[in-house]
Design a protein around this motif. Structure first.
Motif, PDB file in Angstrom:
ATOM      1  N   SER A   1       3.094  11.621   6.220  1.00 54.27           N
ATOM      2  CA  SER A   1       4.091  11.118   5.279  1.00 54.27           C
ATOM      3  C   SER A   1       5.502  11.159   5.848  1.00 54.27           C
ATOM      4  CB  SER A   1       4.060  11.941   3.983  1.00 54.27           C
ATOM      5  OG  SER A   1       4.977  11.443   3.035  1.00 54.27           O
TER       6      SER A   1
ATOM      7  N   ARG B   1      -1.277   7.315   6.348  1.00 52.35           N
ATOM      8  CA  ARG B   1      -2.087   8.143   5.454  1.00 52.35           C
ATOM      9  C   ARG B   1      -2.059   9.600   5.893  1.00 52.35           C
ATOM     10  NH1 ARG B   1      -8.045   6.093   4.706  1.00 52.35           N
ATOM     11  NH2 ARG B   1      -6.961   4.536   3.434  1.00 52.35           N
TER      12      ARG B   1
ATOM     13  N   TRP C   1       0.840  -1.206   0.000  1.00 49.77           N
ATOM     14  CA  TRP C   1       0.000   0.000   0.000  1.00 49.77           C
ATOM     15  C   TRP C   1       0.874   1.255   0.000  1.00 49.77           C
ATOM     16  CZ3 TRP C   1      -0.616   4.044   3.479  1.00 49.77           C
ATOM     17  CH2 TRP C   1      -1.717   4.879   3.236  1.00 49.77           C
TER      18      TRP C   1
ATOM     19  N   ARG D   1      -1.844   2.041   9.259  1.00 55.64           N
ATOM     20  CA  ARG D   1      -2.215   2.526   7.929  1.00 55.64           C
ATOM     21  C   ARG D   1      -2.834   3.916   8.019  1.00 55.64           C
ATOM     22  NH1 ARG D   1      -5.736  -0.465   3.150  1.00 55.64           N
ATOM     23  NH2 ARG D   1      -6.020   1.386   1.873  1.00 55.64           N
TER      24      ARG D   1
ATOM     25  N   ARG E   1       2.545   2.052  -3.321  1.00 57.22           N
ATOM     26  CA  ARG E   1       1.639   2.668  -4.296  1.00 57.22           C
ATOM     27  C   ARG E   1       1.282   4.096  -3.930  1.00 57.22           C
ATOM     28  NH1 ARG E   1      -4.344   0.296  -6.079  1.00 57.22           N
ATOM     29  NH2 ARG E   1      -4.858   1.979  -7.572  1.00 57.22           N
ATOM     30  N   HIS E   2       1.039   4.364  -2.653  1.00 59.48           N
ATOM     31  CA  HIS E   2       0.499   5.664  -2.245  1.00 59.48           C
ATOM     32  C   HIS E   2       1.549   6.643  -1.699  1.00 59.48           C
ATOM     33  CE1 HIS E   2      -3.721   4.513  -2.767  1.00 59.48           C
ATOM     34  NE2 HIS E   2      -3.380   3.334  -2.294  1.00 59.48           N
ATOM     35  N   ASP E   3       2.648   6.136  -1.145  1.00 63.02           N
ATOM     36  CA  ASP E   3       3.659   7.024  -0.564  1.00 63.02           C
ATOM     37  C   ASP E   3       5.030   6.346  -0.580  1.00 63.02           C
ATOM     38  OD1 ASP E   3       5.063   8.967   0.778  1.00 63.02           O
ATOM     39  OD2 ASP E   3       3.576   9.245   2.356  1.00 63.02           O
TER      40      ASP E   3
END
Length: 226
Positions: A132, A129, A49, A125, A52-54
Motif C-alpha cells: 500500500s 495489492r 481498482w 496490480r 475501490r480497494h486502496d
C-alpha cells in the motif's frame, strides 16, 4: 478521486500523443493509436481498482512526481527520467514513421509488445495489492504508518514494480515498431538499478525491519540474476 484519475490520465495520454504523432509527422500510425488506447484502458482499469480497494495508494500515485519529502537525488532522478521518456517517444516517432530508419517489425513482434505492456500493468496490480506504500517517489510515508511489504511479489524480489517496468520498456518499442527504441531499455534498466540501490539505503536506515527483509530476499529485480 476518480474524476482526478480520469483527468490526469487523459492529460498524460494527450501529451504522449502529441510527442508521438508530432515526431511521426502524421496521425496515420495505427500502432501508436493502439498503444495509447491500451494504456488508457489499462490505466483506467487499475485506477478504478485502486479507488475501490486502496484509495490512499491511488492518492499517492496521483501525486506530483517531484515532492518536498523526496531526497534531492530522487527529485533529480525523476526529472531526468521524465526528460528521457519524452526523448524516447520522439525517437520512436522519428524512427518508425517519419524517417523509417528501422525495417518494419513483423506483426508477431508488435503483438508481443502489446502483450508486454499488458503484463506490466497486470503485474503492477499484484504489487499494489501487496504494498500500500508503492508511491512513485522514494520517501518514508510516516503519516500512513509505513511498513515493510514482504508478501506477494515482494517475497521473491525487492523491487517487483521495477521488474514490471522492464517488461514495459521492452514492449513499448516493439508495439510501436521501432528497433531504435530498443536502445533505451538497457539504459533505463541501469537507471532503475541505480535508484533501487539508493532507495534501499534510505529504507534500511529509516524503515524498521527493512534490513532484515533485505537479508531474507536477496534479489532486486529478477530471481537468481540480480
Amino acid at each position: 478521486m476518480v474524476a482526478r484519475l480520469i483527468l490526469q490520465s487523459l492529460a498524460w495520454l494527450a501529451f504522449m500523443g502529441v510527442l508521438l504523432f508530432g515526431a511521426a509527422g502524421t496521425l496515420a500510425w495505427p500502432a501508436a493509436w493502439w498503444y495509447l488506447l491500451e494504456l488508457a484502458v489499462l490505466s483506467l482499469w487499475i485506477g478504478l481498482w485502486l479507488a475501490r480497494h486502496d484509495p490512499a495508494l491511488l492518492a499517492e500515485r496521483l501525486a506530483p512526481f517531484v515532492q518536498a519529502q523526496q531526497s534531492r537525488w530522487d527529485r533529480l532522478f525523476m526529472v531526468a527520467i521524465g526528460t528521457a521518456w519524452c526523448g524516447w517517444l520522439i525517437l520512436m516517432g522519428f524512427d518508425a514513421m517519419r524517417f523509417r530508419w528501422s525495417a518494419p517489425l513483423p506483426a508477431w513482434l508488435m503483438a508481443l509488445g502489446a502483450l508486454c505492456v499488458f503484463l506490466c500493468i497486470f503485474m503492477c496490480r499484484f504489487v499494489f495489492r501487496a504494498n500500500s506504500y508503492a508511491a512513485p517517489v522514494v520517501k518514508i510515508q510516516a503519516s500512513r504508518g509505513h511498513q515493510v511489504a514482504d508478501t506477494g511479489p515482494y517475497a521473491y524480489v525487492r523491487h517487483p514494480m521495477y521488474a514490471a517496468a522492464l517488461v514495459f520498456f521492452v514492449g513499448t518499442p516493439l508495439l510501436l515498431g521501432s528497433w531504435w527504441g530498443l536502445v533505451a531499455p538497457p539504459v533505463m534498466a541501469y537507471g532503475m538499478g541505480w535508484r533501487a540501490v539508493r532507495e534501499e539505503r534510505l529504507l534500511a536506515g529509516q524503515l524498521d525491519g527493512y534490513t532484515a527483509y533485505m537479508a531474507r530476499v536477496r534479489y532486486r529485480f529478477v530471481p537468481y540474476i540480480w
